[in-house]
Design an enzyme around this catalytic site. Structure first.
Site, PDB file in Angstrom:
ATOM      1  N   HIS A  19      -1.666   2.599  -4.474  1.00 30.01           N
ATOM      2  CA  HIS A  19      -0.498   2.723  -5.355  1.00 30.01           C
ATOM      3  C   HIS A  19       0.183   1.371  -5.538  1.00 30.01           C
ATOM      4  CE1 HIS A  19       3.395   4.455  -6.846  1.00 30.01           C
ATOM      5  NE2 HIS A  19       2.537   5.246  -7.454  1.00 30.01           N
ATOM      6  N   CYS A  20       0.217   0.578  -4.469  1.00 27.24           N
ATOM      7  CA  CYS A  20       0.902  -0.719  -4.507  1.00 27.24           C
ATOM      8  C   CYS A  20       0.232  -1.736  -5.431  1.00 27.24           C
ATOM      9  CB  CYS A  20       0.968  -1.330  -3.114  1.00 27.24           C
ATOM     10  SG  CYS A  20       1.627  -0.289  -1.820  1.00 27.24           S
ATOM     11  N   ILE A  21      -1.092  -1.621  -5.592  1.00 25.42           N
ATOM     12  CA  ILE A  21      -1.810  -2.643  -6.371  1.00 25.42           C
ATOM     13  C   ILE A  21      -2.029  -2.223  -7.818  1.00 25.42           C
ATOM     14  CG2 ILE A  21      -2.943  -3.587  -4.320  1.00 25.42           C
ATOM     15  CD1 ILE A  21      -5.566  -2.202  -5.341  1.00 25.42           C
ATOM     16  N   ARG A  52       2.294  -2.965  -8.680  1.00 26.42           N
ATOM     17  CA  ARG A  52       3.335  -1.925  -8.688  1.00 26.42           C
ATOM     18  C   ARG A  52       4.730  -2.541  -8.634  1.00 26.42           C
ATOM     19  NH1 ARG A  52       3.463   3.060 -10.274  1.00 26.42           N
ATOM     20  NH2 ARG A  52       1.249   2.910  -9.764  1.00 26.42           N
ATOM     21  N   ASN A  95      -1.422  -0.568  -0.362  1.00 28.52           N
ATOM     22  CA  ASN A  95      -2.637   0.185  -0.673  1.00 28.52           C
ATOM     23  C   ASN A  95      -2.752   0.465  -2.164  1.00 28.52           C
ATOM     24  OD1 ASN A  95      -5.117   1.747  -0.023  1.00 28.52           O
ATOM     25  ND2 ASN A  95      -4.312   1.424   2.048  1.00 28.52           N
TER      26      ASN A  95
END
Length: 363
Positions: A354-356, A94, A352
């Site tokens: 969304h971040c990955i 992200r 989490n």
């Protein structure tokens, strides 16, 4: 070959679409850092694969991985998921991937932000981020999109858009002295409008408590669709998250979006609070940059989900609140399949689902 453009998306009539709009693919990066991922990253790798296979039910997935780990990744990742050789310093797609913009003629281009590992020499999470900073341009080459080099240090997790002219962010992150200390808030606003083609910016004061990204907006709230947001809400007045969530709720309640709408705010329960266990703090290479000690509070949030085509991929973090979060989001997304994935090990690394992940919108 994609070329670098000298104009801006706004000047060229391109905008960043909302996550609820159609997607062509989702990109991820293979986790291997031994100072961030315990036990040679194997527990995290399993969860990354579970996230990827869940996404792949509705959207093709591409993994990037460096040459020295390519064979291991290719053997571990299911065959129907593409794996390509692009190196990175860690696996937060992200924040290191390109942010795509589209126009009404069906064309697509990519924004390449500047990246400094969430804080550079002031409070970055590692001291070499050169490979990360090259990912967005390489990604745009693979997706065959021309790029804009945005003159702004910015991570993709620090912004949310509704696709209709509204952007959500936090002052804690975008105005942090470790990002763009030479730019005023007005100058940062102007660049966001130039490169994302938004009209209205809604600033939350802070992100989630103890979030080592300096309070990314995607860890405290999510855009469900234009006019509707989901917010991590805390009912415990003695929890440090309480005041942050209350302030965010007030800001969102009093804001109007770019279309003049008042926002509908869906309250998401807060998991935990959750903490790093003694066992989870072991089998890590020590790092002077990242806190990975037993007892450290984790920045856990159900808002850190991904919307991709007709699916929502939701982190499962706490059996006391998982079902409640799933029911709330199913009501918020009645046309979507909600897939819960256990992501404790991804959370231990500092983020989490969304971040990955980073979505590539359809042209």
């Amino acid at each position: 070959m994609s070329k670098v453009l000298n104009s801006t998306p706004q000047a060229d009539g391109f905008r960043m679409p909302g996550e609820h709009e159609p997607q062509e693919q989702v990109w991820m990066a293979w986790p291997v850092r031994k100072d961030n991922w315990r036990n040679d990253a194997l527990p995290a790798q399993r969860e990354f694969i579970n996230v990827a296979t869940s996404i792949a039910q509705s959207t093709p997935v591409t993994f990037i991985v460096g040459a020295e780990h390519y064979q291991q990744a290719r053997q571990a990742i299911p065959e129907h998921i593409r794996v390509i050789e692009i190196a990175s310093n860690d696996s937060w797609m992200r924040d290191i991937g390109a942010t795509y913009v589209i126009n009404d003629q069906g064309e697509r281009r990519a924004n390449n932000w500047q990246f400094n590992a969430w804080g550079g020499t002031l409070d970055g999470l590692y001291d070499d981020w050169q490979l990360d900073n090259e990912v967005a341009n390489k990604m745009a080459t693979v997706t065959e999109d021309d790029t804009y080099n945005a003159p702004l240090i910015l991570e993709g997790g620090s912004i949310h858009v509704d696709g209709e002219g509204t952007l959500f962010t936090t002052e804690e992150c975008l105005l942090h002295p470790s990002r763009n200390p030479d730019l005023s808030k007005e100058q940062i606003k102007a660049l966001l409008k130039d490169y994302l083609n938004v009209e209205t910016i809604i600033w939350l004061k802070e992100g989630l408590y103890n979030d080592e990204t300096n309070g990314h907006v995607d860890n405290i709230m999510h855009v469900v669709r234009p006019g509707v947001v989901a917010l991590t809400y805390c009912d415990d007045e003695h929890d440090p998250q309480y005041a942050i969530s209350q302030a965010a709720y007030q800001t969102l309640s009093q804001s109007k979006d770019a279309k003049g709408r008042s926002l509908e705010i869906i309250k998401l329960p807060m998991p935990g609070p959750l903490f790093v266990s003694e066992q989870e703090a072991q089998n890590l290479n020590t790092s002077q940059f990242m806190e990975r000690q037993a007892g450290e509070r984790l920045a856990a949030s159900y808002a850190n989900f991904l919307v991709t085509n007709q699916t929502v991929i939701l982190p499962m973090l706490d059996e006391r609140t998982d079902d409640q979060a799933k029911v709330i989001l199913q009501k918020a997304f009645p046309q979507h399949q909600i897939i819960g994935v256990s992501t404790r090990n991804i959370l231990l690394g500092g983020g989490n689902i969304h971040c990955i992940t980073q979505q590539v919108p359809k042209k």
